[in-house]
Scaffold this active site. Structure first.
Site, PDB file in Angstrom:
ATOM      1  N   LYS A 284      -4.210  10.560   5.358  1.00 35.05           N
ATOM      2  CA  LYS A 284      -4.154   9.614   6.822  1.00 35.05           C
ATOM      3  C   LYS A 284      -3.093  10.687   7.228  1.00 35.05           C
ATOM      4  O   LYS A 284      -2.091   9.819   7.018  1.00 35.05           O
ATOM      5  CB  LYS A 284      -3.221   9.056   6.429  1.00 35.05           C
ATOM      6  CG  LYS A 284      -4.226   7.564   5.457  1.00 35.05           C
ATOM      7  CD  LYS A 284      -3.559   7.922   4.089  1.00 35.05           C
ATOM      8  CE  LYS A 284      -3.244   6.473   2.659  1.00 35.05           C
ATOM      9  NZ  LYS A 284      -5.015   6.319   2.499  1.00 35.05           N
TER      10      LYS A 284
ATOM     11  N   HIS B 107      -9.424  11.252   2.027  1.00 35.51           N
ATOM     12  CA  HIS B 107      -8.072  10.211   1.529  1.00 35.51           C
ATOM     13  C   HIS B 107      -7.444  10.039   2.849  1.00 35.51           C
ATOM     14  O   HIS B 107      -5.811   9.334   2.787  1.00 35.51           O
ATOM     15  CB  HIS B 107      -8.039   9.643   0.060  1.00 35.51           C
ATOM     16  CG  HIS B 107      -7.406   8.523  -0.378  1.00 35.51           C
ATOM     17  ND1 HIS B 107      -6.153   7.917  -0.370  1.00 35.51           N
ATOM     18  CD2 HIS B 107      -8.083   6.981   0.336  1.00 35.51           C
ATOM     19  CE1 HIS B 107      -5.627   6.543  -0.406  1.00 35.51           C
ATOM     20  NE2 HIS B 107      -7.025   5.990  -0.305  1.00 35.51           N
TER      21      HIS B 107
ATOM     22  N   ASP C  60      16.780  10.119  -8.628  1.00 35.57           N
ATOM     23  CA  ASP C  60      18.513  10.135  -7.726  1.00 35.57           C
ATOM     24  C   ASP C  60      19.102  10.947  -6.735  1.00 35.57           C
ATOM     25  O   ASP C  60      19.748  11.294  -6.466  1.00 35.57           O
ATOM     26  CB  ASP C  60      18.158  11.628  -8.283  1.00 35.57           C
ATOM     27  CG  ASP C  60      18.984  11.925 -10.688  1.00 35.57           C
ATOM     28  OD1 ASP C  60      19.129  10.858 -10.983  1.00 35.57           O
ATOM     29  OD2 ASP C  60      18.230  12.634 -11.058  1.00 35.57           O
TER      30      ASP C  60
ATOM     31  N   HIS D  37       0.957  -0.982  -0.247  1.00 37.04           N
ATOM     32  CA  HIS D  37      -0.199   0.044   0.026  1.00 37.04           C
ATOM     33  C   HIS D  37       1.029   1.344  -0.059  1.00 37.04           C
ATOM     34  O   HIS D  37       0.476   2.633   0.440  1.00 37.04           O
ATOM     35  CB  HIS D  37      -0.893  -0.169   0.797  1.00 37.04           C
ATOM     36  CG  HIS D  37      -2.196   0.689   1.284  1.00 37.04           C
ATOM     37  ND1 HIS D  37      -2.169   2.043   2.042  1.00 37.04           N
ATOM     38  CD2 HIS D  37      -3.336   1.350   0.190  1.00 37.04           C
ATOM     39  CE1 HIS D  37      -3.204   2.471   1.652  1.00 37.04           C
ATOM     40  NE2 HIS D  37      -4.008   1.726   0.395  1.00 37.04           N
TER      41      HIS D  37
ATOM     42  N   ASP E 147       0.033  17.093  19.998  1.00 37.49           N
ATOM     43  CA  ASP E 147       0.468  18.402  20.496  1.00 37.49           C
ATOM     44  C   ASP E 147       1.328  19.192  19.427  1.00 37.49           C
ATOM     45  O   ASP E 147       0.479  19.493  18.595  1.00 37.49           O
ATOM     46  CB  ASP E 147       1.635  17.949  21.337  1.00 37.49           C
ATOM     47  CG  ASP E 147       1.505  16.616  22.492  1.00 37.49           C
ATOM     48  OD1 ASP E 147      -0.107  17.012  22.613  1.00 37.49           O
ATOM     49  OD2 ASP E 147       1.850  15.871  23.566  1.00 37.49           O
TER      50      ASP E 147
ATOM     51  N   LYS F 115       3.271   4.352  -1.613  1.00 39.32           N
ATOM     52  CA  LYS F 115       3.335   5.394  -2.155  1.00 39.32           C
ATOM     53  C   LYS F 115       4.838   6.556  -1.627  1.00 39.32           C
ATOM     54  O   LYS F 115       4.661   7.489  -1.092  1.00 39.32           O
ATOM     55  CB  LYS F 115       2.219   6.518  -1.927  1.00 39.32           C
ATOM     56  CG  LYS F 115       0.562   5.429  -2.572  1.00 39.32           C
ATOM     57  CD  LYS F 115       0.244   5.385  -0.982  1.00 39.32           C
ATOM     58  CE  LYS F 115      -1.332   4.769  -1.656  1.00 39.32           C
ATOM     59  NZ  LYS F 115      -1.870   4.475  -0.176  1.00 39.32           N
TER      60      LYS F 115
END
Length: 486
Positions: free
Chosen positions: A406, A404, A231, A224, A411, A226
């Site tokens: 996450k 979508h 370079d 999952h 704090d 991404k």
């Protein structure tokens, strides 16, 4: 007489099959219990096997098997990668770090080998248009290599733009490697999308290739992550997939709201390290691509000189890396815990951590979409709302589309974003990767985005929530029962 004998034989056969199948169900239940896995997850499978005995066994062998403690890379190759990256043991931590953050840093290092990197610059993205514009521009300027992995690479206009850039760079002599998830990118795989890349010099591989029946049990383990490394100078990590819906042009349900970050600095080496581990796990040669000082091409960063870790997790973890980090961050919060997640299916421990923080006077806020991209997961997520409200957690339903993102903000000096949802699938079954930030300015940037999203959300009140239809409550309860295996 002959007919009675045949009927008696058939009856005996059916009884034998029924008894045999019942024994099989009991044996599978015994296996589930003996694995000493998460009790809620085990209960979910036992419930599924009892309610759906025929399909339950098939589903268990396809989705329920465990690969915990399976090494993705040998110790020798891991040491080689770490030496190449120039990684040192966890240094003496800066006294300016809070005691809570010092504990969190040590935890991430202990469970996931997450090294600490200082002197990093960050640029944040909260919409797909700006994210892909910046990413594609960096890809066009690649001179040595591109290492790219996404859960979903769609065969749509945005996906084809990415494909064409990668092909052009490969033809120019740049080493281009792509990892995609076999299930997540199923639509593109059915076309000649990836084949065209291969024919033009791009190395393209699915993380887990499924075949029936030998590898069908891989169906439940998905990459999952991404991540993009260019370079060794620039890295990207977040929750966005490569799909046109992130641009908002073809999303009838509203915009897709997500978060991602561009990194320049030594922490790019951590993204490169985890890509190399995934690449080796798929059976390829060990990657030792160089990681270099950034050239600072592009606009001014949102955050400078940030202290970072990158924590990867997967179903092979001994400890459940991301679960422990989330739990530690929430349970040691002093002032606030703000969470954004597309699916809110917490384990019992994480739910109690949120509730205990709220009951202790910490400002706990949970934001999720009013309607996610899965009707089942929407009902299951909403089943936790009443309990949260009773504990004093502020719950927001995002109305502007599909949330979508996450993101966890704790704090004023801790935050994390990446691919990890606050649900059983991400924390138990998926290979995930998150950027962990010990930077007050990063915290402020993400907090401002949270507040902007809250302006497009509805804050729930317990009295109003309890007026929802009885049929909806029943559906929520049913899907919650199965949430550990969704």
């Amino acid at each position: 007489m002959h007919t009675d004998f045949i009927n008696l034989g058939w009856n005996g056969l059916w009884w034998s099959l029924a008894v045999g199948y019942a024994v099989l169900i009991l044996c599978v239940i015994a296996i589930v219990i003996s694995e000493n896995r998460n009790p809620l997850k085990a209960l979910g499978w036992v419930t599924a096997l009892l309610l759906f005995p025929v399909g339950g066994v098939v589903l268990y062998f396809v989705f329920g098997r465990s690969i915990r403690n399976v090494r993705m890379i040998s110790r020798r190759n891991r040491r080689k990668l770490l030496r190449h990256e120039g990684t040192q043991p966890l240094p003496k931590l800066d006294g300016a770090l809070s005691p809570e953050n010092r504990q969190r840093i040590r935890l991430a290092y202990s469970v996931g080998g997450a090294n600490l990197y200082t002197g990093n610059d960050l640029r944040f993205f909260s919409d797909g248009a700006s994210f892909f514009e910046e990413l594609f521009d960096d890809l066009r300027h690649a001179r040595e290599y591109i290492n790219l992995q996404f859960y979903i690479i769609a065969s749509d206009p945005l996906g084809r733009r990415l494909r064409d850039i990668l092909i052009e760079r490969a033809r120019a002599g740049v080493k281009v490697r792509v990892i995609y998830d076999y299930i997540g990118s199923f639509d593109a795989r059915r076309h000649d999308f990836f084949q065209r890349m291969k024919e033009n010099g791009v190395e393209v591989h699915s993380f887990f290739k499924l075949s029936f029946p030998s590898h069908v049990n891989r169906l439940n383990w998905r990459n999952h992550r991404k991540v993009v490394v260019i370079d060794g100078r620039v890295g990207y990590i977040g929750g966005m997939n490569v799909a046109e819906r992130y641009l908002g042009a073809s999303s009838p349900g509203g915009k897709w709201r997500d978060s991602a970050v561009r990194i320049t600095g030594p922490c790019v080496g951590a993204l490169q390290y985890h890509f190399a581990v995934d690449w080796k796990f798929m059976g390829h040669d060990l990657l030792c691509d160089p990681v270099k000082a950034p050239d600072f091409r592009g606009g001014a960063p949102d955050v400078e000189d940030a202290t970072l870790q990158v924590l990867a997790s997967g179903p092979n973890d001994r400890w459940g890396n991301m679960t422990l980090l989330f739990y530690k961050a929430i349970s040691t919060a002093r002032r606030r815990v703000w969470l954004q997640t597309p699916y809110f299916l917490p384990s019992e421990g994480l739910l109690k951590a949120l509730e205990s923080a709220a009951l202790a006077g910490v400002d706990v806020r949970v934001m999720m979409p009013r309607r996610s991209d899965s009707r089942v997961l929407t009902f299951a997520s909403h089943s936790y709302v009443e309990e949260c409200l009773l504990a004093g957690i502020k719950v927001y339903l995002y109305d502007a589309g599909m949330l979508h993102a996450k993101v966890l903000i704790v704090d004023d000096d801790f935050s994390t974003l990446g691919s990890t949802n606050f649900d059983f699938r991400s924390l138990e079954h998926n290979f995930e990767e998150n950027l962990v930030m010990y930077a007050p300015e990063a915290n402020r940037v993400l907090a401002r985005s949270f507040e902007a999203d809250a302006a497009e959300s509805t804050r729930l009140r317990l009295a109003d929530w309890n007026r929802r239809e009885r049929s909806r409550r029943v559906q929520e309860s049913v899907y919650r029962l199965l949430s550990p295996i969704l």
